[in-house]
Design an enzyme around this catalytic site. Structure first.
Site, PDB file in Angstrom:
ATOM      1  N   SER A 251       0.831  -1.192   0.000  1.00 33.19           N
ATOM      2  CA  SER A 251       0.000   0.000   0.000  1.00 33.19           C
ATOM      3  C   SER A 251       0.863   1.239   0.000  1.00 33.19           C
ATOM      4  O   SER A 251       2.042   1.209   0.338  1.00 33.19           O
ATOM      5  CB  SER A 251      -0.904   0.017   1.234  1.00 33.19           C
ATOM      6  OG  SER A 251      -0.121   0.341   2.360  1.00 33.19           O
ATOM      7  N   LYS A 252       0.216   2.309  -0.392  1.00 35.04           N
ATOM      8  CA  LYS A 252       0.887   3.592  -0.529  1.00 35.04           C
ATOM      9  C   LYS A 252       1.583   3.996   0.775  1.00 35.04           C
ATOM     10  O   LYS A 252       2.573   4.709   0.760  1.00 35.04           O
ATOM     11  CB  LYS A 252      -0.165   4.638  -0.931  1.00 35.04           C
ATOM     12  CG  LYS A 252       0.396   5.942  -1.410  1.00 35.04           C
ATOM     13  CD  LYS A 252       0.174   6.146  -2.902  1.00 35.04           C
ATOM     14  CE  LYS A 252       0.857   7.414  -3.370  1.00 35.04           C
ATOM     15  NZ  LYS A 252       1.563   7.295  -4.621  1.00 35.04           N
ATOM     16  N   ARG A 253       1.024   3.530   1.877  1.00 34.74           N
ATOM     17  CA  ARG A 253       1.577   3.953   3.153  1.00 34.74           C
ATOM     18  C   ARG A 253       3.019   3.485   3.370  1.00 34.74           C
ATOM     19  O   ARG A 253       3.789   4.117   4.052  1.00 34.74           O
ATOM     20  CB  ARG A 253       0.683   3.460   4.304  1.00 34.74           C
ATOM     21  CG  ARG A 253       0.092   4.601   5.094  1.00 34.74           C
ATOM     22  CD  ARG A 253      -1.018   4.122   6.000  1.00 34.74           C
ATOM     23  NE  ARG A 253      -2.160   3.629   5.240  1.00 34.74           N
ATOM     24  CZ  ARG A 253      -2.792   2.499   5.514  1.00 34.74           C
ATOM     25  NH1 ARG A 253      -2.411   1.748   6.503  1.00 34.74           N
ATOM     26  NH2 ARG A 253      -3.821   2.133   4.799  1.00 34.74           N
TER      27      ARG A 253
END
Ligand code: GLU
Length: 477
Positions: A251-253
């Site tokens: 994920s982008k995180r």
């Protein structure tokens, strides 16, 4: 003829997982001499992002995928944007209603919320309880007449065990009791993904649907719709998840997931493509580097694993390096231009820039790495900052070497790549210092790095004046 589509929603950027889906479809389409179709799934009007379609297409092109039919390209099966196909979906929704396979649902969002709360409180599975299924046709007509807000839902058969087949997972079994009466047409009149995807895959004669594993739970609904509409379904391949090294979903995180981020960081499309295809597709042997053509020839769904694949940045870096180091000097320079353009050295003499780039080639992991490395050659007086190297250069033997080099250099007309080794030989003779005490100080002084580029090459580009300046600086630390 096989026909495969990549059908992203225009939500902003191309995710690396999306690129993998597109790639697997593309490789198979090319291998089987079929068609690769780009369809924009833009029926969720709340999630539209301006410019997203262009960006998706641009990134596919960057990765080397050519679209045969699609939103921007046209084709016999268009339009390829779902928002331009609304009448088609309504026609088929009507058909489902007429045949008793779908029904109007007038439940308000308050009613649905209350239903959900009640189910939660009773620890029941959260799903639509089907209360509008049983409205009489008279009731329905009356409600429609007063234009009550409504949706169309599909009827899920009760107590059916659906046995489905997937090219990657083999047989998949799901009980229909686990399924919700899926909304097909929303209150805003737009179809949901589920209706649109089935209608379009049929009308566009898609032979193989490749998509992420997150869609597997939707497969029974889609297959039911195919059944209700009396259509033959395509074959399905649901790809395993892509995971972070800690096995959480990518994920982008946790870092970059947009293809454009990888491009901007200086990954070569051929390296990223190679890397991404290996996220899931296992080769028969040890080979890890595949040209696009080899990927097309070798790809097969039966070598795609079921388990999640870890996105290992180290491996991507290694792969990128392999591709970078294979480039000819001219090719390398062409690819570096956009990155050099962003530095203060864009207007330097091109011949010298080319030479410097080829010297730096073995030292690059990504194209963007060039940006930090140019200053050594073009900045007025680049400074040594690494405390460990400063320490090493302050040692007596290092100072002796530097001084001897200074002496030799002053008595030499010019310093070139060719005479540098001879100068070093003389330094060795006059000082009696050799090997590990001789070369590293020179390397630190001239390249300001522990593992800088090849010394004679660097010295050659520097020339006598700059070499002497760098030595002077190292003597004065
Ligand atoms: N629009 C869906 C997505 O963006 C496509 C899923 C499918 O390929 O059926 O994931």
């Amino acid at each position: 003829m096989v026909r495969l589509r990549f059908a992203p929603s225009p939500t902003g950027y191309l995710h690396v997982g999306g690129l993998r889906t597109a790639l697997f479809s593309y490789l198979y389409a090319r291998q089987q001499k079929g068609a690769f179709i780009f369809r924009l799934e833009d029926t969720d009007q709340q999630r539209l992002v301006e410019g997203a379609e262009d960006n998706l297409i641009k990134m596919l092109q960057w990765a080397g995928l050519e679209i045969d039919e699609g939103a921007d390209k046209g084709g016999e099966y268009g339009p390829y944007r779902q928002s331009e196909r609304l009448p088609v979906y309504h026609k088929h929704a009507q058909q489902l209603l007429d045949d008793g396979n779908a029904y109007h649902c007038f439940c308000s969002s308050e009613t649905l919320d209350a239903m959900r709360d009640e189910q939660k409180a009773k620890n029941l599975p959260i799903r639509y309880d089907g209360r509008c299924r049983h409205l009489s046709s008279q009731d329905v007509e009356e409600k429609l007449k007063v234009e009550s807000s409504h949706v169309v839902r599909m009827k899920i058969p009760e107590n059916e065990q659906m046995v489905m087949s997937d090219l990657i997972r083999g047989t998949v079994i799901i009980e229909t009791d686990q399924l919700d009466d899926q909304v097909l047409i929303k209150a805003d009149g737009f179809p949901t993904y589920h209706l649109a995807v089935v209608v379009d895959d049929h009308l566009m004669e898609i032979s193989h649907v490749v998509r992420g594993e997150e869609w597997l739970p939707s497969l029974p609904k889609h297959l039911l719709l195919f059944r209700y509409l009396k259509w033959r379904p395509p074959q399905f391949a649901h790809l395993p998840l892509i995971l972070n090294p800690d096995r959480s979903k990518l994920s982008k995180r946790q870092g970059d997931v947009a293809v454009e981020d990888f491009r901007d960081k200086g990954y070569l499309p051929e390296a990223l493509v190679n890397f991404i295809v290996l996220l899931g597709w296992n080769t028969a042997g040890d080979q890890e580097l595949f040209s696009f053509q080899e990927l097309i020839e070798n790809f097969s769904f039966d070598r795609v694993g079921k388990a999640g694949s870890i996105f290992d940045n180290e491996k991507l870096n290694w792969m990128n390096q392999q591709y970078l180091h294979q480039l000819s000097p001219d090719e390398l320079f062409e690819r570096l231009i956009p990155y050099i353009r962003d530095t203060a050295f864009a207007d330097q003499d091109e011949t010298k820039l080319r030479k410097v780039c080829s010297i730096l080639q073995p030292r690059l992991v990504t194209l963007a790495d060039i940006q930090d490395k140019l200053s050594l050659f073009f900045e007025e007086s680049p400074q040594l900052t690494d405390p460990e190297l400063i320490e090493a250069l302050r040692e007596d033997s290092a100072q002796t070497v530097l001084r001897a080099f200074q002496e030799e250099a002053r008595n030499t007309e010019a310093i070139t790549e060719d005479n540098f080794p001879a100068i070093m030989k003389s330094v060795q003779k006059s000082t009696g210092i050799k090997g590990k005490k001789l070369w590293p100080p020179m390397r630190y002084a001239l390249t300001l790095e522990k593992n800088g580029p090849d010394l004679p090459l660097v010295a050659g580009v520097f020339g006598k004046k700059r070499c002497l300046r760098m030595i002077e600086q190292a003597l004065n630390l």
